[in-house]
Structures are given as structure tokens and as C-alpha cells.
Write an enzyme that holds these catalytic residues in place. Structure first.
Site, PDB file in Angstrom:
ATOM      1  N   GLU A  89     -77.678 -30.808   9.974  1.00  0.00           N
ATOM      2  CA  GLU A  89     -77.342 -29.738   9.039  1.00  0.00           C
ATOM      3  C   GLU A  89     -75.842 -29.440   9.153  1.00  0.00           C
ATOM      4  O   GLU A  89     -75.287 -29.346  10.257  1.00  0.00           O
ATOM      5  CB  GLU A  89     -78.204 -28.525   9.400  1.00  0.00           C
ATOM      6  CG  GLU A  89     -78.474 -27.571   8.274  1.00  0.00           C
ATOM      7  CD  GLU A  89     -77.345 -26.597   8.086  1.00  0.00           C
ATOM      8  OE1 GLU A  89     -76.968 -26.343   6.941  1.00  0.00           O
ATOM      9  OE2 GLU A  89     -76.820 -26.116   9.095  1.00  0.00           O
ATOM     10  N   ASP A 112     -74.157 -28.798  -2.910  1.00  0.00           N
ATOM     11  CA  ASP A 112     -75.167 -28.294  -3.852  1.00  0.00           C
ATOM     12  C   ASP A 112     -74.759 -26.901  -4.343  1.00  0.00           C
ATOM     13  O   ASP A 112     -74.502 -26.010  -3.534  1.00  0.00           O
ATOM     14  CB  ASP A 112     -76.539 -28.233  -3.162  1.00  0.00           C
ATOM     15  CG  ASP A 112     -77.023 -29.622  -2.752  1.00  0.00           C
ATOM     16  OD1 ASP A 112     -76.662 -30.601  -3.434  1.00  0.00           O
ATOM     17  OD2 ASP A 112     -77.734 -29.736  -1.741  1.00  0.00           O
ATOM     18  N   LYS A 116     -78.649 -20.234  -9.019  1.00  0.00           N
ATOM     19  CA  LYS A 116     -79.378 -18.961  -9.184  1.00  0.00           C
ATOM     20  C   LYS A 116     -78.866 -17.943  -8.163  1.00  0.00           C
ATOM     21  O   LYS A 116     -78.707 -18.278  -6.980  1.00  0.00           O
ATOM     22  CB  LYS A 116     -80.876 -19.173  -8.965  1.00  0.00           C
ATOM     23  CG  LYS A 116     -81.543 -19.930 -10.076  1.00  0.00           C
ATOM     24  CD  LYS A 116     -83.040 -19.993  -9.843  1.00  0.00           C
ATOM     25  CE  LYS A 116     -83.690 -20.872 -10.887  1.00  0.00           C
ATOM     26  NZ  LYS A 116     -85.013 -21.314 -10.508  1.00  0.00           N
ATOM     27  N   ASP A 148     -67.717 -29.759  -9.298  1.00  0.00           N
ATOM     28  CA  ASP A 148     -67.674 -29.757 -10.764  1.00  0.00           C
ATOM     29  C   ASP A 148     -68.121 -28.407 -11.299  1.00  0.00           C
ATOM     30  O   ASP A 148     -68.024 -28.152 -12.494  1.00  0.00           O
ATOM     31  CB  ASP A 148     -68.663 -30.807 -11.316  1.00  0.00           C
ATOM     32  CG  ASP A 148     -70.079 -30.453 -10.898  1.00  0.00           C
ATOM     33  OD1 ASP A 148     -70.314 -30.337  -9.680  1.00  0.00           O
ATOM     34  OD2 ASP A 148     -70.936 -30.235 -11.778  1.00  0.00           O
TER      35      ASP A 148
HETATM   36  C1  LIG Z   1     -74.505 -32.945  -4.422  1.00  0.00           C
HETATM   37  S1  LIG Z   1     -74.596 -34.023  -3.093  1.00  0.00           S
HETATM   38  C2  LIG Z   1     -72.884 -34.572  -2.887  1.00  0.00           C
HETATM   39  C3  LIG Z   1     -72.794 -35.796  -2.031  1.00  0.00           C
HETATM   40  C4  LIG Z   1     -71.376 -36.356  -1.842  1.00  0.00           C
HETATM   41  N1  LIG Z   1     -70.516 -35.440  -1.157  1.00  0.00           N
HETATM   42  C5  LIG Z   1     -70.801 -36.747  -3.171  1.00  0.00           C
HETATM   43  O1  LIG Z   1     -69.882 -36.053  -3.645  1.00  0.00           O
HETATM   44  O2  LIG Z   1     -71.254 -37.751  -3.741  1.00  0.00           O
HETATM   45  C6  LIG Z   1     -74.797 -32.956  -1.695  1.00  0.00           C
HETATM   46  C7  LIG Z   1     -75.222 -33.708  -0.445  1.00  0.00           C
HETATM   47  O3  LIG Z   1     -75.287 -32.789   0.638  1.00  0.00           O
HETATM   48  C8  LIG Z   1     -76.479 -33.006   1.367  1.00  0.00           C
HETATM   49  N2  LIG Z   1     -76.845 -31.718   1.959  1.00  0.00           N
HETATM   50  C9  LIG Z   1     -77.271 -30.625   1.294  1.00  0.00           C
HETATM   51  N3  LIG Z   1     -77.456 -29.608   2.143  1.00  0.00           N
HETATM   52  C10 LIG Z   1     -77.144 -30.083   3.378  1.00  0.00           C
HETATM   53  C11 LIG Z   1     -77.128 -29.500   4.669  1.00  0.00           C
HETATM   54  N4  LIG Z   1     -77.459 -28.228   4.832  1.00  0.00           N
HETATM   55  N5  LIG Z   1     -76.752 -30.260   5.708  1.00  0.00           N
HETATM   56  C12 LIG Z   1     -76.413 -31.573   5.528  1.00  0.00           C
HETATM   57  N6  LIG Z   1     -76.392 -32.167   4.320  1.00  0.00           N
HETATM   58  C13 LIG Z   1     -76.756 -31.434   3.255  1.00  0.00           C
HETATM   59  C14 LIG Z   1     -77.469 -33.481   0.323  1.00  0.00           C
HETATM   60  O4  LIG Z   1     -78.542 -34.198   0.884  1.00  0.00           O
HETATM   61  C15 LIG Z   1     -76.603 -34.331  -0.567  1.00  0.00           C
HETATM   62  O5  LIG Z   1     -76.554 -35.673  -0.145  1.00  0.00           O
END
Ligand SMILES: C[S@@+](CC[C@H](N)C(=O)[O-])C[C@H]1O[C@@H](n2cnc3c(N)ncnc32)[C@H](O)[C@@H]1O
Length: 201
Positions: A89, A112, A116, A148
Site C-alpha cells: 500500500e 485513482d 465521489k 488528468d
Molecule cells: C490509475 S492507475 C495509474 C497507474 C500508473 N501510475 C499510470 O499512470 O499508468 C493507479 C494505480 O495505483 C494502484 N493503487 C491504487 N491504490 C493503491 C494503494 N493504496 N497502494 C498501492 N497501489 C495502489 C492501482 O492498482 C493502479 O495500478
């Protein structure tokens, strides 16, 4: 040069204990500036940055096992033994695993957005996370934020405006600056990319 050969090297870093901070020189087999990509996804940016910067060490965090495996396979195939991938994490890593004042650059690319209102507490960029990033960063280190999502970008700007010990700087990207997997998608959709760079002072 990194210590291990590409033949025997495993890119996944599985900590012996998640209660102890990382020992970068042990993990990478050498002393070099450390860069961290939090939430690396499928790793296109990480791999390209590592190829361009063999003199630096790269750690990526990612929670999804399939993505961790994919990035590890790419790093191993390309012999990038200055890359490690940690299935962990993000906020935990920053707060509990990164040693103080040990990191040169941090990337947070397209986290992410959790649009919401009820879910905004799940956003990665929070005051506590930014404080942890700062604690783990060497003086003069860089934090690069990209998204974005305009509301999330405005949120990031607000968090950074209240955070102490950072100076905003212009983000200059040369032509060959790598882009992330999500960035490729967003550019194809014609979406604007918001970016900001902060230096630890
Ligand atoms: C929207 S994607 C962006 C991935 C990459 N940085 C890109 O720009 O292509 C967000 C990534 O963060 C990971 N992720 C989300 N929450 C996370 C967390 N709490 N700890 C580790 N990874 C996380 C997701 O699995 C995902 O692969």
C-alpha cells in the site's frame, strides 16, 4: 554498476519484515539516488525512466499482484537490476518503510481520483501522505504529481499549499520524457494532463 547480474535477479522486493525500514543499499546492492513511483500500474513510465537513468535506483509500489508481476517480468527481461517492485500500500510504504531523508525523487502519476465526495478520503494525496513523502525525501528532492482529473488536481494543489517545506517549481519535460500507461490513454482521448513539481526545501 548494479551488483547483480540480469540472469539471477528478481525484481520483486519482498521485505523480510514490514516493521523495519528499507535498507536501500542492501535492496539494490549499491548506493545510488533512489526514485519512487507510487502506484506504478503496468510500469511503462518506471521501466522507461530506469532505462534512461541507469545510475539511479528505482522502487515502484503497486497493490495489484498481476501488475507487480508484469512490471517485474519487464525489469528482469531487460536486465534492469536497479529496479525493484514492492506489492504494498502506497501510504504505508511512505510512512513506515521509507527511511528518513533517503529519497531523491517521488512520482505520483494518475492516482485513482475517487470523484465521489464520500470517497475522497481514499485519495492518495492527503496531508499525512505528503508529510510522509517529505520525511523520506532528501533536501532538494522532487515530488512530481500528475493527473488528468481537474478536481483532483485542484485538491492536490490545496494539499500542497498547506503543506510546509515545499517550493513549487516549473515542470519542464524534454521530448523523450517517458509517459505512463494511463497517460497514453488519456492523451489518446484528448484529455488535458495536469502536472506540478514541488521541491523539498
Ligand atoms: C490509475 S492507475 C495509474 C497507474 C500508473 N501510475 C499510470 O499512470 O499508468 C493507479 C494505480 O495505483 C494502484 N493503487 C491504487 N491504490 C493503491 C494503494 N493504496 N497502494 C498501492 N497501489 C495502489 C492501482 O492498482 C493502479 O495500478
Amino acid at each position: 554498476m548494479p551488483a547483480e547480474s540480469s540472469q539471477t535477479f528478481c525484481a520483486e522486493w519482498k521485505p523480510e519484515s514490514i516493521l523495519e525500514r528499507a535498507d536501500w543499499s542492501r535492496i539494490f546492492g549499491r548506493v545510488a539516488p533512489v526514485e519512487i513511483d507510487y502506484g506504478c500500474g503496468e510500469g511503462a513510465f518506471l521501466i522507461a525512466q530506469a532505462q534512461k537513468n541507469p545510475e539511479r535506483n528505482f522502487l515502484a509500489t503497486e497493490r495489484l499482484v498481476g501488475r507487480v508481476e508484469k512490471v517485474c517480468r519487464a525489469a528482469e527481461r531487460l536486465g534492469l537490476n536497479h529496479v525493484r517492485v514492492l506489492r504494498m500500500e502506497n501510504a504505508y510504504t511512505a510512512q513506515f518503510l521509507v527511511p528518513p531523508e533517503s529519497v531523491a525523487t517521488v512520482y505520483v502519476s494518475f492516482p485513482d481520483p475517487w470523484p465521489k465526495r464520500a470517497h475522497q478520503a481514499r485519495r492518495l494525496v492527503q496531508p499525512e501522505f505528503i508529510d510522509s513523502v517529505r520525511e523520506g525525501m532528501q533536501r532538494g528532492g522532487e515530488l512530481r504529481l500528475k493527473t488528468d482529473d481537474l478536481p483532483y488536481f485542484q485538491w492536490m494543489e490545496k494539499v500542497m499549499a498547506s503543506a510546509k517545506g515545499w517550493q513549487r517549481e516549473e515542470w519542464v519535460e524534454d521530448e523523450g520524457y517517458p509517459i505512463t500507461n494511463f497517460e497514453t490513454r488519456f492523451i489518446a482521448q484528448g484529455l488535458p494532463i495536469h502536472r506540478s513539481l514541488y521541491r523539498k526545501i
